[in-house]
Design a protein around this motif. Structure first.
Motif, PDB file in Angstrom:
ATOM      1  N   UNK A 195      -6.902  21.371   6.134  1.00 35.72           N
ATOM      2  CA  UNK A 195      -5.554  22.183   6.952  1.00 35.72           C
ATOM      3  C   UNK A 195      -5.324  20.935   7.280  1.00 35.72           C
ATOM      4  N   UNK A 196      -3.788  20.728   6.811  1.00 38.56           N
ATOM      5  CA  UNK A 196      -3.081  19.654   8.315  1.00 38.56           C
ATOM      6  C   UNK A 196      -1.431  19.678   7.639  1.00 38.56           C
ATOM      7  N   UNK A 197      -0.621  18.513   8.510  1.00 41.30           N
ATOM      8  CA  UNK A 197       0.093  18.101   7.753  1.00 41.30           C
ATOM      9  C   UNK A 197       0.277  17.069   7.499  1.00 41.30           C
ATOM     10  N   UNK A 198       0.139  17.050   5.744  1.00 43.23           N
ATOM     11  CA  UNK A 198       0.485  15.237   4.852  1.00 43.23           C
ATOM     12  C   UNK A 198       1.527  14.473   5.015  1.00 43.23           C
TER      13      UNK A 198
ATOM     14  N   UNK B  31       0.878  -1.136   0.161  1.00 39.28           N
ATOM     15  CA  UNK B  31      -0.279   0.252  -0.172  1.00 39.28           C
ATOM     16  C   UNK B  31       0.429   0.979  -0.495  1.00 39.28           C
ATOM     17  N   UNK B  32       0.581   1.933  -0.805  1.00 36.59           N
ATOM     18  CA  UNK B  32       1.129   3.562  -0.671  1.00 36.59           C
ATOM     19  C   UNK B  32       0.310   4.786  -0.911  1.00 36.59           C
ATOM     20  N   UNK B  33       0.079   6.016   0.467  1.00 31.79           N
ATOM     21  CA  UNK B  33      -0.359   6.352   0.293  1.00 31.79           C
ATOM     22  C   UNK B  33      -0.257   7.962   0.969  1.00 31.79           C
ATOM     23  N   UNK B  34      -1.829   8.146   1.738  1.00 26.73           N
ATOM     24  CA  UNK B  34      -1.271   9.818   1.903  1.00 26.73           C
ATOM     25  C   UNK B  34      -2.252   9.127   3.240  1.00 26.73           C
ATOM     26  N   UNK B  35      -1.875  10.321   4.624  1.00 25.67           N
ATOM     27  CA  UNK B  35      -2.419  10.214   5.433  1.00 25.67           C
ATOM     28  C   UNK B  35      -2.013  11.234   6.673  1.00 25.67           C
ATOM     29  N   UNK B  36      -3.183  12.438   6.862  1.00 32.50           N
ATOM     30  CA  UNK B  36      -3.118  14.093   7.454  1.00 32.50           C
ATOM     31  C   UNK B  36      -2.443  13.975   8.834  1.00 32.50           C
ATOM     32  N   UNK B  37      -2.218  15.462   9.379  1.00 32.73           N
ATOM     33  CA  UNK B  37      -2.789  15.470  11.213  1.00 32.73           C
ATOM     34  C   UNK B  37      -3.109  16.671  10.622  1.00 32.73           C
ATOM     35  N   UNK B  38      -4.119  17.041  11.903  1.00 34.04           N
ATOM     36  CA  UNK B  38      -4.359  18.899  11.732  1.00 34.04           C
ATOM     37  C   UNK B  38      -4.017  18.536  13.182  1.00 34.04           C
ATOM     38  N   UNK B  39      -3.701  20.239  13.654  1.00 36.74           N
ATOM     39  CA  UNK B  39      -3.461  20.326  14.884  1.00 36.74           C
ATOM     40  C   UNK B  39      -3.595  19.796  16.131  1.00 36.74           C
ATOM     41  N   UNK B  40      -3.444  19.268  17.297  1.00 36.74           N
ATOM     42  CA  UNK B  40      -4.836  18.589  17.974  1.00 36.74           C
ATOM     43  C   UNK B  40      -5.336  17.604  18.195  1.00 36.74           C
ATOM     44  N   UNK B  41      -5.646  16.921  16.599  1.00 35.05           N
ATOM     45  CA  UNK B  41      -5.970  16.000  16.346  1.00 35.05           C
ATOM     46  C   UNK B  41      -5.437  14.907  15.712  1.00 35.05           C
ATOM     47  N   UNK B  42      -6.197  13.744  15.556  1.00 30.24           N
ATOM     48  CA  UNK B  42      -4.857  12.216  14.961  1.00 30.24           C
ATOM     49  C   UNK B  42      -4.637  12.459  13.395  1.00 30.24           C
ATOM     50  N   UNK B  43      -3.221  11.012  13.679  1.00 33.18           N
ATOM     51  CA  UNK B  43      -3.143  11.767  11.858  1.00 33.18           C
ATOM     52  C   UNK B  43      -4.510  10.289  11.612  1.00 33.18           C
ATOM     53  N   UNK B  44      -4.901  10.903  10.365  1.00 35.40           N
ATOM     54  CA  UNK B  44      -6.017   9.885   9.659  1.00 35.40           C
ATOM     55  C   UNK B  44      -6.334   9.455   8.529  1.00 35.40           C
ATOM     56  N   UNK B  45      -6.284   8.643   7.520  1.00 35.84           N
ATOM     57  CA  UNK B  45      -5.481   8.132   6.696  1.00 35.84           C
ATOM     58  C   UNK B  45      -6.663   9.282   5.583  1.00 35.84           C
ATOM     59  N   UNK B  46      -6.392   9.667   4.203  1.00 38.46           N
ATOM     60  CA  UNK B  46      -6.961  10.107   2.848  1.00 38.46           C
ATOM     61  C   UNK B  46      -6.926   9.630   2.329  1.00 38.46           C
ATOM     62  N   UNK B  47      -6.279   9.064   1.584  1.00 37.20           N
ATOM     63  CA  UNK B  47      -6.277   7.505   0.568  1.00 37.20           C
ATOM     64  C   UNK B  47      -5.276   6.984   0.371  1.00 37.20           C
ATOM     65  N   UNK B  48      -5.200   5.659   0.118  1.00 37.65           N
ATOM     66  CA  UNK B  48      -4.727   4.541  -0.153  1.00 37.65           C
ATOM     67  C   UNK B  48      -4.695   4.004  -1.597  1.00 37.65           C
ATOM     68  N   UNK B  49      -3.542   3.970  -1.832  1.00 38.82           N
ATOM     69  CA  UNK B  49      -3.246   2.243  -3.500  1.00 38.82           C
ATOM     70  C   UNK B  49      -3.114   1.562  -3.110  1.00 38.82           C
ATOM     71  N   UNK B  50      -3.823  -0.152  -3.306  1.00 38.03           N
ATOM     72  CA  UNK B  50      -2.933  -0.948  -3.162  1.00 38.03           C
ATOM     73  C   UNK B  50      -1.859  -1.650  -4.375  1.00 38.03           C
ATOM     74  N   UNK B  51      -1.801  -2.240  -4.322  1.00 43.15           N
ATOM     75  CA  UNK B  51      -0.324  -2.885  -5.142  1.00 43.15           C
ATOM     76  C   UNK B  51      -0.893  -3.176  -6.073  1.00 43.15           C
ATOM     77  N   UNK B  52      -2.258  -3.789  -6.390  1.00 48.09           N
ATOM     78  CA  UNK B  52      -3.103  -4.082  -7.589  1.00 48.09           C
ATOM     79  C   UNK B  52      -3.998  -3.030  -7.596  1.00 48.09           C
ATOM     80  N   UNK B  53      -4.192  -2.248  -7.318  1.00 48.00           N
ATOM     81  CA  UNK B  53      -4.827  -0.440  -7.846  1.00 48.00           C
ATOM     82  C   UNK B  53      -6.145  -0.361  -6.922  1.00 48.00           C
ATOM     83  N   UNK B  54      -6.220  -1.477  -5.613  1.00 46.68           N
ATOM     84  CA  UNK B  54      -7.701  -0.744  -5.558  1.00 46.68           C
ATOM     85  C   UNK B  54      -7.213   0.659  -4.649  1.00 46.68           C
ATOM     86  N   UNK B  55      -8.702   1.277  -4.923  1.00 46.04           N
ATOM     87  CA  UNK B  55      -7.814   2.424  -3.756  1.00 46.04           C
ATOM     88  C   UNK B  55      -9.028   3.021  -2.502  1.00 46.04           C
TER      89      UNK B  55
END
Length: 112
Positions: free
Chosen positions: A87-90, A30-54
């Motif tokens: 708005x967050x750090x990605x 899997x490869x993708x992006x997570x984000x973390x806004x101030x005062x919040x937990x890191x959360x999944x944004x989007x991910x794509x697998x080696x089989x191209x599932x998203x």
């Protein structure tokens, strides 16, 4: 494994940004992006697998698009209709052989 992220920045609400992440490996689960806004937990944004599932988080579905360029070992996140809530750090993320790898975060700031 090294992840080189680029993109991000400051944009007005309703605008668009593009994030790119290049991996130093050519095979991954899997490869993708997570984000973390101030005062919040890191959360999944989007991910794509080696089989191209998203998978997208419900908060970005329909606005963000993730894609892979296998020849360049790169994942692209196109973000449209950005909101202040985006708005967050990605962070770029890669999972390979049950190991998790993280790139250096990149700031995305959406002004209202």
């Amino acid at each position: 494994v090294q992840l080189q992220a680029s993109g991000g920045g400051l944009v007005q609400a309703g605008g668009s940004l593009r994030l790119s992440c290049a991996a130093s490996v050519s095979a991954f689960y899997n490869m993708g992006w997570y984000r973390q806004a101030p005062g919040k937990q890191r959360e999944l944004v989007a991910v794509v697998s080696s089989g191209s599932s998203i998978i997208y988080s419900t908060s970005v579905k329909g606005r963000f698009t993730i894609s892979r360029d296998n020849a360049k070992n790169t994942v692209i996140l196109r973000m449209n209709s950005l909101k202040s809530d985006d708005t967050a750090v990605y962070y770029c993320h890669l999972r390979d052989n049950d190991m998790d790898y993280w790139g250096r975060g990149t700031q995305v700031t959406v002004s209202s």
